[in-house]
Design an enzyme around this catalytic site. Sequence first.
Site, PDB file in Angstrom:
ATOM      1  N   THR A   1      53.274   8.250  13.428  1.00 57.75           N
ATOM      2  CA  THR A   1      52.641   7.777  12.204  1.00 57.75           C
ATOM      3  C   THR A   1      51.158   7.612  12.485  1.00 57.75           C
ATOM      4  OG1 THR A   1      52.400   5.916  10.682  1.00 57.75           O
ATOM      5  CG2 THR A   1      53.351   5.402  12.813  1.00 57.75           C
ATOM      6  N   GLY A   2      50.351   7.813  11.457  1.00 56.94           N
ATOM      7  CA  GLY A   2      48.902   7.692  11.634  1.00 56.94           C
ATOM      8  C   GLY A   2      48.189   8.779  10.862  1.00 56.94           C
TER       9      GLY A   2
ATOM     10  N   THR B   1      53.770   5.044   6.266  1.00 56.15           N
ATOM     11  CA  THR B   1      54.780   6.085   6.452  1.00 56.15           C
ATOM     12  C   THR B   1      55.934   5.499   7.253  1.00 56.15           C
ATOM     13  OG1 THR B   1      53.273   7.941   6.416  1.00 56.15           O
ATOM     14  CG2 THR B   1      55.158   8.187   7.851  1.00 56.15           C
TER      15      THR B   1
ATOM     16  N   GLY C   1      47.324  12.120   9.897  1.00 54.72           N
ATOM     17  CA  GLY C   1      47.964  13.414  10.096  1.00 54.72           C
ATOM     18  C   GLY C   1      47.032  14.470  10.641  1.00 54.72           C
TER      19      GLY C   1
ATOM     20  N   ARG D   1      47.805  19.215   0.293  1.00 51.18           N
ATOM     21  CA  ARG D   1      47.620  18.796   1.694  1.00 51.18           C
ATOM     22  C   ARG D   1      48.964  18.386   2.297  1.00 51.18           C
ATOM     23  NH1 ARG D   1      48.870  13.908   4.747  1.00 51.18           N
ATOM     24  NH2 ARG D   1      47.321  13.680   6.367  1.00 51.18           N
ATOM     25  N   VAL D   2      49.218  18.846   3.489  1.00 50.20           N
ATOM     26  CA  VAL D   2      50.398  18.403   4.231  1.00 50.20           C
ATOM     27  C   VAL D   2      49.901  17.886   5.572  1.00 50.20           C
ATOM     28  CG1 VAL D   2      52.523  19.151   5.341  1.00 50.20           C
ATOM     29  CG2 VAL D   2      51.963  20.005   3.075  1.00 50.20           C
ATOM     30  N   GLY D   3      50.390  16.727   5.986  1.00 49.80           N
ATOM     31  CA  GLY D   3      49.942  16.141   7.248  1.00 49.80           C
ATOM     32  C   GLY D   3      50.851  16.513   8.403  1.00 49.80           C
ATOM     33  N   ASP D   4      50.938  15.613   9.358  1.00 53.21           N
ATOM     34  CA  ASP D   4      51.750  15.870  10.538  1.00 53.21           C
ATOM     35  C   ASP D   4      53.250  15.707  10.279  1.00 53.21           C
ATOM     36  OD1 ASP D   4      50.997  13.036  10.175  1.00 53.21           O
ATOM     37  OD2 ASP D   4      52.429  12.732  11.801  1.00 53.21           O
TER      38      ASP D   4
HETATM   39  N1  ASP Z   1      51.015  10.649   9.187  1.00 48.09           N
HETATM   40  C1  ASP Z   1      51.015  10.531   7.752  1.00 48.09           C
HETATM   41  C2  ASP Z   1      50.169  11.639   7.168  1.00 48.09           C
HETATM   42  O1  ASP Z   1      49.088  11.855   7.656  1.00 48.09           O
HETATM   43  C3  ASP Z   1      50.496   9.227   7.281  1.00 48.09           C
HETATM   44  C4  ASP Z   1      51.077   8.016   7.938  1.00 48.09           C
HETATM   45  O2  ASP Z   1      51.627   8.066   9.022  1.00 48.09           O
HETATM   46  O3  ASP Z   1      51.021   6.960   7.317  1.00 48.09           O
HETATM   47  O4  ASP Z   1      50.580  12.228   6.208  1.00 48.09           O
END
Ligand code: ASP
Length: 329
Positions: free
Chosen positions: A240-241, A188, A243, A216-219
Amino acid sequence: MTTRGVILVHGGAGAMRSMGGQREAAYRAGLRAAAAAGRDVLAAGADAMAAVVAANRVMEDAGCFNAGLGSCLDERGEYALDAAVMRGSDREAGAVGALSATHHAVTLAHELLAHRHVLIVGLGADDLARELGLPAIPPPPADKLATYAKLRASKAERLEDLATVGRPDDDDDDAGVKPSPEDTSHDTVGAVALDSSGLLAAAVTTGGLWLKTRGRVGDSPLVGAGLFACNALGGAAVATGIGERLLKDLSCFRACQLVESSDAGAAAERAVAELAQRFGPDTGGLIVVDREGRLGAAFNTSGMGRALARVGQDEVPVAVWPEEPFPLA
Ligand code: ASP
């Protein structure tokens, strides 16, 4: 300290040790180009918001990040892109989620700054992008579809095994699978910037996680979790990481809260340490800029791509690994 403008970008935090070779070279070049593009926008007199959007667009076009053309695919083999922007002066934000047809998710999020809604998802968001004349994303290329097929097969095998052993643990649930690192590095992208007028801004764009459940929606597009910018607190941050961890941690809001009484470096370190304390290692990373133009970058994963550029300086330092020199000051 006064600044003529500074931008810090990241290319994702994750298990990247296996990256190496040409892929790493392209990744580093993409980070450098993104930070340089943001700096050039600042140098031309545009504001911090324009700079973070420009940097993210470069990474959406690069094809080697989990954003735009390089995005991973969901369980149906389709794109499902999330993005957001936030302006520090008035905490205005624009966010989009689960886009399957739009090339530059970050541009659509930027357009939403002027819209009555903050977050628009799914078909409605793709429709809006079409109405605004934003280009469609081309279909996924053959090599991405091959990765998708491989991951699907390995997930099916694993789910069969799990059915005989019992309940999957938290990391193996349907949030996404954990295949080999080269398939899953969390690539990301995001950027934070401060311009010469003192405006802080943040932007993020992502494909999310491989094989994520449809919808699905992450952070990333969630204010406070994936990004935050607030001039009153004195910081802008992007995460990033994983979510599913970051959105329960509100890591970016936390970093901006910490900035109020410290600086970007200390705030990033502390917010990431708290994330690890609550949700374990290998969960994510943050980039932060504060009102003085000080920068912070911290992660609890094996690597996080990062690059920075300052108006008036040609040099664009890039780093991926924790031990690599990266002159934040
Ligand atoms: N944070 C993003 C998500 O979970 C993924 C990422 O940071 O690579 O959608």
